[in-house]
Design a protein around this motif. Structure first.
Motif, PDB file in Angstrom:
ATOM      1  N   PRO A  35     108.595  73.997  96.408  1.00 17.90           N
ATOM      2  CA  PRO A  35     108.718  75.385  96.882  1.00 17.90           C
ATOM      3  C   PRO A  35     109.478  76.307  95.931  1.00 17.90           C
ATOM      4  O   PRO A  35     109.165  77.490  95.845  1.00 17.90           O
ATOM      5  CB  PRO A  35     109.447  75.245  98.215  1.00 17.90           C
ATOM      6  N   HIS A  36     110.479  75.755  95.219  1.00 19.06           N
ATOM      7  CA  HIS A  36     111.280  76.592  94.331  1.00 19.06           C
ATOM      8  C   HIS A  36     111.655  75.814  93.072  1.00 19.06           C
ATOM      9  O   HIS A  36     111.909  74.609  93.127  1.00 19.06           O
ATOM     10  CB  HIS A  36     112.559  77.083  95.016  1.00 19.06           C
ATOM     11  N   SER A  37     111.683  76.533  91.960  1.00 22.86           N
ATOM     12  CA  SER A  37     112.090  75.935  90.694  1.00 22.86           C
ATOM     13  C   SER A  37     113.495  76.424  90.335  1.00 22.86           C
ATOM     14  O   SER A  37     113.824  77.595  90.568  1.00 22.86           O
ATOM     15  CB  SER A  37     111.105  76.331  89.584  1.00 22.86           C
ATOM     16  N   HIS A  38     114.291  75.534  89.774  1.00 22.08           N
ATOM     17  CA  HIS A  38     115.668  75.904  89.440  1.00 22.08           C
ATOM     18  C   HIS A  38     116.032  75.461  88.018  1.00 22.08           C
ATOM     19  O   HIS A  38     115.291  74.725  87.366  1.00 22.08           O
ATOM     20  CB  HIS A  38     116.640  75.262  90.428  1.00 22.08           C
ATOM     21  N   ASN A  39     117.184  75.968  87.576  1.00 19.91           N
ATOM     22  CA  ASN A  39     117.764  75.600  86.287  1.00 19.91           C
ATOM     23  C   ASN A  39     116.958  76.133  85.105  1.00 19.91           C
ATOM     24  O   ASN A  39     116.979  75.558  84.019  1.00 19.91           O
ATOM     25  CB  ASN A  39     117.923  74.075  86.171  1.00 19.91           C
ATOM     26  N   PHE A  40     116.243  77.230  85.317  1.00 18.21           N
ATOM     27  CA  PHE A  40     115.542  77.926  84.243  1.00 18.21           C
ATOM     28  C   PHE A  40     116.058  79.363  84.261  1.00 18.21           C
ATOM     29  O   PHE A  40     115.715  80.143  85.139  1.00 18.21           O
ATOM     30  CB  PHE A  40     114.039  77.868  84.472  1.00 18.21           C
ATOM     31  N   ILE A  41     116.880  79.701  83.304  1.00 17.95           N
ATOM     32  CA  ILE A  41     117.571  80.982  83.294  1.00 17.95           C
ATOM     33  C   ILE A  41     116.571  82.149  83.342  1.00 17.95           C
ATOM     34  O   ILE A  41     115.530  82.107  82.685  1.00 17.95           O
ATOM     35  CB  ILE A  41     118.504  81.072  82.064  1.00 17.95           C
ATOM     36  N   CYS A  56     103.597  68.019  73.796  1.00 15.75           N
ATOM     37  CA  CYS A  56     104.825  68.642  74.285  1.00 15.75           C
ATOM     38  C   CYS A  56     104.804  68.679  75.803  1.00 15.75           C
ATOM     39  O   CYS A  56     103.744  68.648  76.436  1.00 15.75           O
ATOM     40  CB  CYS A  56     104.982  70.053  73.721  1.00 15.75           C
ATOM     41  N   GLY A  57     105.999  68.738  76.384  1.00 18.82           N
ATOM     42  CA  GLY A  57     106.123  68.827  77.833  1.00 18.82           C
ATOM     43  C   GLY A  57     106.395  67.490  78.487  1.00 18.82           C
ATOM     44  O   GLY A  57     106.916  66.559  77.857  1.00 18.82           O
ATOM     45  N   ASP A  58     106.016  67.376  79.748  1.00 13.49           N
ATOM     46  CA  ASP A  58     106.331  66.188  80.543  1.00 13.49           C
ATOM     47  C   ASP A  58     105.706  64.917  79.993  1.00 13.49           C
ATOM     48  O   ASP A  58     106.174  63.822  80.293  1.00 13.49           O
ATOM     49  CB  ASP A  58     105.863  66.373  81.990  1.00 13.49           C
ATOM     50  N   ASN A  59     104.641  65.043  79.214  1.00 13.39           N
ATOM     51  CA  ASN A  59     103.977  63.835  78.704  1.00 13.39           C
ATOM     52  C   ASN A  59     104.728  63.160  77.567  1.00 13.39           C
ATOM     53  O   ASN A  59     104.339  62.075  77.128  1.00 13.39           O
ATOM     54  CB  ASN A  59     102.532  64.139  78.275  1.00 13.39           C
ATOM     55  N   VAL A  60     105.818  63.783  77.085  1.00  6.11           N
ATOM     56  CA  VAL A  60     106.550  63.189  75.965  1.00  6.11           C
ATOM     57  C   VAL A  60     108.019  62.879  76.281  1.00  6.11           C
ATOM     58  O   VAL A  60     108.712  62.277  75.457  1.00  6.11           O
ATOM     59  CB  VAL A  60     106.495  64.082  74.703  1.00  6.11           C
ATOM     60  N   THR A  61     108.508  63.294  77.460  1.00  5.58           N
ATOM     61  CA  THR A  61     109.942  63.146  77.710  1.00  5.58           C
ATOM     62  C   THR A  61     110.241  62.922  79.186  1.00  5.58           C
ATOM     63  O   THR A  61     109.510  63.414  80.058  1.00  5.58           O
ATOM     64  CB  THR A  61     110.709  64.397  77.246  1.00  5.58           C
ATOM     65  N   MET A  62     111.320  62.197  79.457  1.00  9.82           N
ATOM     66  CA  MET A  62     111.750  61.996  80.840  1.00  9.82           C
ATOM     67  C   MET A  62     112.480  63.216  81.391  1.00  9.82           C
ATOM     68  O   MET A  62     112.717  63.308  82.592  1.00  9.82           O
ATOM     69  CB  MET A  62     112.660  60.770  80.937  1.00  9.82           C
ATOM     70  N   MET A  63     112.841  64.167  80.532  1.00 11.19           N
ATOM     71  CA  MET A  63     113.505  65.392  80.974  1.00 11.19           C
ATOM     72  C   MET A  63     112.449  66.379  81.457  1.00 11.19           C
ATOM     73  O   MET A  63     112.011  67.277  80.734  1.00 11.19           O
ATOM     74  CB  MET A  63     114.336  65.996  79.837  1.00 11.19           C
ATOM     75  N   ARG A  64     112.011  66.189  82.701  1.00 11.05           N
ATOM     76  CA  ARG A  64     110.925  66.973  83.248  1.00 11.05           C
ATOM     77  C   ARG A  64     111.469  68.218  83.932  1.00 11.05           C
ATOM     78  O   ARG A  64     111.899  68.184  85.075  1.00 11.05           O
ATOM     79  CB  ARG A  64     110.113  66.126  84.223  1.00 11.05           C
ATOM     80  N   SER A  65     111.449  69.313  83.206  1.00  9.29           N
ATOM     81  CA  SER A  65     111.911  70.581  83.767  1.00  9.29           C
ATOM     82  C   SER A  65     111.094  71.704  83.165  1.00  9.29           C
ATOM     83  O   SER A  65     110.516  71.574  82.075  1.00  9.29           O
ATOM     84  CB  SER A  65     113.399  70.800  83.479  1.00  9.29           C
TER      85      SER A  65
END
Length: 300
Positions: free
Chosen positions: A45-51, A267-276
């Motif tokens: 419903p909501h995304s966070h931690n993106f300035i 790039c993005g979620d397919n290359v890293t565990m830091m999914r944001s």
């Protein structure tokens, strides 16, 4: 769409793909973004931690991003799914609808697909109250009665992060735990409960978790549940391309977002565990700049 040949084809049009597309569009590169319109966070419903975008629904962020990218006439969009990519004189991308496009470079921004456990109610709560990331959602459920669904070293390490957000914490292993004696003792010292009962299902209200029901008939009230679940690459073309994967299943890239296949970037979620969202945007922006630089050097 008349044009079939591009400088770059981006497979995936969510945050990373759109960000790469903007960087390339502003560099006057002819770009095609192929996207199916089904991002992994579509239930969230909501995304966070993106300035500048904190608390905004993910769909709204991606909609705004697409409008930004559509301003650049060198970027085109194709709704579909890439079925295979072949390396010939250039890269040949074929979609599931048998359309074929060509490009000098490929950017894989296709994300990953979460493999949901066979627990009734889990899928309905995923991204709403069953959470994958404390940085994306942890503040909103701080100090609440919280659970973690995981086991082993992964669960133990994850507990340290969640313990920072709430002291009302239970680790659910859904069966006999494989934690070491030392790890169990450390959990006890921090008053983190360990529950090894097998889970029957999750009771919820429109995705908001109410409680976990166990096979022995007992239950546990919860406000939030973090879960570490397996994933797989969203598309199978990495195998046909020959892109090397890491032990964890991510596409292996170097510091320049280059895969093991020359001319293919990821790039993005397919290359890293830091999914944001923020991380995907940053990686996409960087990948677009790197691809433009490589094209510029080849053309000079």
């Amino acid at each position: 769409m008349q044009n079939k040949t591009f400088d770059v084809i981006i497979i995936g049009g969510s945050y990373a793909g759109l960000s790469a597309g903007m960087a390339l569009g502003r560099s006057l590169r002819n770009v095609l973004i192929i996207d199916s319109g089904k991002p992994c966070n579509r239930q969230t419903p909501h995304s966070h931690n993106f300035i500048t975008h904190d608390g905004i629904p993910p769909k709204e962020i991606s909609s705004l991003a697409r409008k930004d990218v559509e301003k650049y006439t060198t970027v085109q969009f194709h709704e579909g799914i890439a079925a295979q990519v072949l390396k010939k004189n250039s890269f040949e991308v074929e979609t599931l609808s048998s359309e074929i496009f060509y490009a000098k470079k490929i950017i894989l921004a296709s994300g990953v697909k979460d493999v949901m456990p066979d627990i009734p109610g889990f899928k309905d709560c995923w991204g709403v109250s069953v959470l994958h990331c404390p940085y994306c959602h942890g503040y909103e459920v701080r100090n609440e009665v919280t659970g973690i669904l995981s086991d082993g070293d992964l669960a133990y390490d994850f507990s340290k992060l969640i313990f920072n957000l709430t002291k009302s914490l239970t680790l659910f292993t859904n069966g006999k735990s494989i934690l070491t004696k030392q790890q169990i003792e450390k959990l006890k010292q921090n008053e983190i409960n360990l529950n090894e009962e097998e889970i029957e299902g999750i009771e919820h209200d429109n995705g908001c978790i109410q409680k976990i029901i166990f096979k022995n008939g007992s239950s546990a009230l919860l406000k939030a549940l973090y879960a570490k679940i397996p994933f797989e690459q969203n598309i199978n073309i990495t195998e046909s391309l020959g892109c090397e994967l890491t032990e964890q299943g991510f596409i292996k890239v170097d510091a320049m977002q280059k895969t093991s296949v020359p001319g293919v970037f990821a790039c993005g979620d397919n290359v890293t565990m830091m999914r944001s969202v923020a991380n995907a945007v940053a990686q996409g922006n960087f990948a677009g700049a790197v691809v433009n630089k490589e094209l510029s050097e080849e053309e000079f």
